[in-house]
Write a protein that holds these residues in place. Structure first.
Motif, PDB file in Angstrom:
ATOM      1  N   VAL A  62       0.835  -1.206   0.000  1.00 21.15           N
ATOM      2  CA  VAL A  62       0.000   0.000   0.000  1.00 21.15           C
ATOM      3  C   VAL A  62       0.865   1.249   0.000  1.00 21.15           C
ATOM      4  CG1 VAL A  62      -1.717   1.321   1.281  1.00 21.15           C
ATOM      5  CG2 VAL A  62      -1.961  -1.157   1.066  1.00 21.15           C
ATOM      6  N   GLU A  63       1.898   1.272   0.816  1.00 29.78           N
ATOM      7  CA  GLU A  63       2.746   2.466   0.882  1.00 29.78           C
ATOM      8  C   GLU A  63       3.599   2.630  -0.368  1.00 29.78           C
ATOM      9  OE1 GLU A  63       6.708   1.399   3.274  1.00 29.78           O
ATOM     10  OE2 GLU A  63       4.889   0.885   4.414  1.00 29.78           O
ATOM     11  N   GLN A  64       3.811   1.542  -1.130  1.00 27.12           N
ATOM     12  CA  GLN A  64       4.622   1.611  -2.337  1.00 27.12           C
ATOM     13  C   GLN A  64       3.810   1.909  -3.596  1.00 27.12           C
ATOM     14  OE1 GLN A  64       8.031   1.431  -2.564  1.00 27.12           O
ATOM     15  NE2 GLN A  64       7.907   1.556  -0.343  1.00 27.12           N
ATOM     16  N   MET A  65       2.492   1.921  -3.481  1.00 29.61           N
ATOM     17  CA  MET A  65       1.662   2.130  -4.679  1.00 29.61           C
ATOM     18  C   MET A  65       1.977   3.432  -5.409  1.00 29.61           C
ATOM     19  SD  MET A  65      -2.016   0.544  -3.481  1.00 29.61           S
ATOM     20  CE  MET A  65      -2.157  -1.225  -3.167  1.00 29.61           C
ATOM     21  N   PRO A  66       2.117   4.580  -4.727  1.00 27.15           N
ATOM     22  CA  PRO A  66       2.440   5.824  -5.456  1.00 27.15           C
ATOM     23  C   PRO A  66       3.763   5.752  -6.209  1.00 27.15           C
ATOM     24  CG  PRO A  66       1.605   6.318  -3.269  1.00 27.15           C
ATOM     25  CD  PRO A  66       1.846   4.853  -3.297  1.00 27.15           C
ATOM     26  N   SER A  67       4.786   5.153  -5.588  1.00 29.37           N
ATOM     27  CA  SER A  67       6.076   5.076  -6.274  1.00 29.37           C
ATOM     28  C   SER A  67       6.029   4.099  -7.447  1.00 29.37           C
ATOM     29  CB  SER A  67       7.179   4.660  -5.290  1.00 29.37           C
ATOM     30  OG  SER A  67       6.936   3.360  -4.771  1.00 29.37           O
TER      31      SER A  67
END
Length: 459
Positions: free
Chosen positions: A398-403
Motif C-alpha cells: 500500500v505504501e509503495q503504490m504511489p512510487s
C-alpha cells in the motif's frame, strides 16, 4: 447418480436445453446437420457433472440417452460395447417403412454392431442423445471412429452428440466431422456457487477452514472437494503450520499431479510440474519471455534450438490442457483455476522465490517497454507495474503504490491514461491483491485525476 442440480452452470444448461428442445421436436433446417455440443475444461472443472445434468434434462424430455466413457489407453470400440448394452436388440427383419442403410465396410467391429441399432433406436423414438465422456482430442483413432459413426447415420439423423474433453475441439476435428459445433468451455465457479458446493460436501466446516477452502480453491471444483474432504472431520486446523502443509500436499497430489498432469506418464510429471509452476507466475508470456525465464530459473528445461521455444507452449497445451493463447493479452497464460492453485503453492511454500521471479519479470518488462510501441507498449507498461507491485512484501504494498505508479508521469498523457484504464480493469490483478485491491483502485483514480488536471493546466 447425483441428481442435485449443477452449480453455476446455468448458462451452459440453458444453451444445451435449447438444443434438446429442438431435438425433441425435430426442428432443424432442411439440409442442416445437428450440432455437436463440446464441453471442455481442465481436469476437475465439472465436465462430467454437467454431462450428468444433460442426461437428466434429456430424460425429462422423454429422449433416450446413451452414455459412453472413453477410458485412457482402451480401444475406442470399448465405447461401442458400453453403448450397445443400453440399446434394444435389432429385429430379425425390418419393420415396415424402416430404412436399413448398409453399414460402411471401413467401420470397426464394434461400430458394425452399433450403427444399425442406433438407427433402429432413432427410428423408433424419433430422436436420441449420445453422451461421450473424456474424448481425447489428440487421438486420431477416436476421430476416425466418430467420423465413421456420424457419417453412417447421416447428417440429418436427429441424434445429438454431447462430448467432454480436456481441450477445445481442434479445427482439424471440426473440418473432418463436418458438423456445426457448440463449444462450451467451463471455467471456475463464482464465489456464491463455490460456497454452495463446499457446503454440499462439508456443511459443518468451521469459519476459518471454510474461508481458507474458498480462497485457496478460487472456484476450482476439484480443489474445493479435496479441501472439503480434508477439513471435514476437523482434525486439520489451517492455522497450524504442519496441518497447512498437509493440506497443500493433498492439493498438489490430487489436483495437480493426478488431475491436471494425470494423463502424463508418472515419470514425466515432476519435470512438467516444475515448468508449469514457473509459468504460473507471469501474467502472460511469449516465446521470447519463455526462453529467458527458463534459462534463468529452470535451466534443465533449456532448449538446444531457440526455435523450440516457439513450439514448447503448444506442446505443453496439448499434453496438459493447462496453457492457452490469450488474444486480448497477446501471450500465453496458464488457465485460471490451475494458475491460481499454483500461485497459492508458491506463496505458501516459497514466497521469497515467488517475489524474486516477479521482480525479475518487472525488469524484463522494463527492457521490453523501452523498445515497444502502440498496444504492445501499453501491455508491457501495465505488466511491468503489476509485477513491481506484486513483487513487494505484502505489508509494504500500500505504501509503495504511489512510487510504483510514478513512472507513468514520464509517459504521454494518452499512454498513461490507457495504462491506468488497463490496470483498473485487470481482474487478475485485483484478485491477486485481495484486500489491498481497493487501495490500488484508489491510487489509480488519484493518478488519473492528477494526469487530467495537469493536462488542463497546460491548456
Amino acid at each position: 447418480m447425483n441428481t442435485k442440480p449443477v452449480i453455476n452452470r446455468e448458462d451452459e444448461q440453458r444453451q444445451i436445453s435449447t438444443v434438446l428442445q429442438a431435438l425433441r421436436q425435430s426442428r432443424v433446417k432442411q439440409g442442416q446437420p445437428w450440432p455437436i455440443v463440446h464441453l471442455s475444461g481442465v481436469a476437475g472443472i465439472g465436465k462430467t457433472t454437467l454431462l450428468l445434468q444433460v442426461q437428466q434434462q434429456a430424460h425429462a424430455l422423454g429422449l433416450p440417452v446413451l452414455w459412453g466413457t472413453v477410458r485412457p489407453g482402451a480401444h475406442i470400440d470399448a465405447v461401442a460395447s458400453q453403448l450397445l448394452s443400453d440399446l434394444p436388440s435389432p429385429p430379425l427383419s425390418p419393420s415396415p417403412g424402416e430404412r436399413h442403410d448398409p453399414t460402411p465396410d471401413h467401420t470397426t467391429p464394434g461400430l458394425a454392431q452399433l450403427i444399425p441399432r442406433l438407427r433402429l433406436l432413432v427410428h423408433q423414438q424419433g430422436a436420441a442423445v449420445l453422451l461421450l465422456d473424456d474424448v481425447e482430442i489428440g487421438n486420431a483413432s477416436q476421430l476416425r471412429w466418430l467420423v465413421a459413426l456420424l457419417d453412417a447415420l447421416g447428417k440429418e439423423t436427429p441424434l445429438l452428440l454431447v462430448q467432454t474433453a480436456a481441450g477445445s475441439l481442434p479445427w482439424s476435428w471440426q473440418t473432418v466431422l463436418n458438423r456445426p459445433v457448440l463449444p462450451l468451455e467451463l471455467g471456475p465457479l463464482d464465489r456464491v456457487s463455490s460456497a454452495l458446493l463446499l457446503d454440499r460436501h462439508a456443511p459443518t466446516l468451521a469459519p476459518e477452514a471454510r474461508a481458507l477452502a474458498l480462497t485457496w480453491a478460487a472456484g476450482y471444483p476439484l480443489a474445493l472437494v479435496v479441501l472439503a474432504d480434508a477439513l471435514r472431520d476437523g482434525t486439520l486446523v489451517p492455522r497450524q503450520p504442519a496441518d497447512r502443509t498437509r493440506l497443500l500436499e493433498q492439493l498438489t497430489e490430487r489436483v495437480l499431479r493426478h488431475g491436471v498432469l494425470g494423463a502424463l506418464p508418472p515419470a514425466e510429471r515432476p519435470a512438467v510440474e516444475t515448468l508449469l509452476r514457473l509459468l504460473a507466475v507471469p501474467r502472460r508470456f511469449t516465446a521470447m519471455l519463455l526462453q529467458d525465464l527458463i534459462e534463468q530459473f529452470v535451466p534443465e528445461w533449456r532448449q538446444s534450438d531457440p526455435f523450440a521455444y516457439f513450439f514448447l507452449p503448444q506442446q505443453l497445451a496439448a499434453r496438459t490442457h493447462a496453457l492457452r493463447w490469450q488474444f486480448e493479452r497477446a501471450g500465453y497464460v496458464v488457465v485460471a483455476p490451475v494458475r491460481h492453485l499454483l500461485q497459492v503453492l508458491w506463496q505458501e511454500e516459497a514466497p521469497a522465490r515467488w517475489r524474486e521471479i516477479l521482480r525479475w519479470l518487472a525488469a524484463f518488462q522494463e527492457r521490453l517497454t523501452a523498445r515497444a510501441s502502440g498496444p504492445e507498449r501499453i501491455r508491457s507498461l501495465a505488466d511491468q507495474l503489476a509485477y513491481r507491485l506484486l513483487g513487494e512484501e505484502p505489508t509494504r504494498r500500500v505504501e509503495q503504490m504511489p512510487s510504483v505508479l510514478a513512472s507513468l508521469h514520464q509517459e504521454p498523457q494518452a499512454v498513461s491514461l490507457q495504462v491506468v484504464a488497463a490496470l483498473q480493469q485487470d481482474q487478475d490483478l485485483q484478485a491477486a491483491l485481495g484486500e489491498q485491491a481497493s487501495d490500488w483502485q484508489a491510487a489509480l483514480q488519484a493518478l488519473e485525476r492528477e494526469i487530467l488536471a495537469q493536462e488542463q493546466g497546460k491548456e
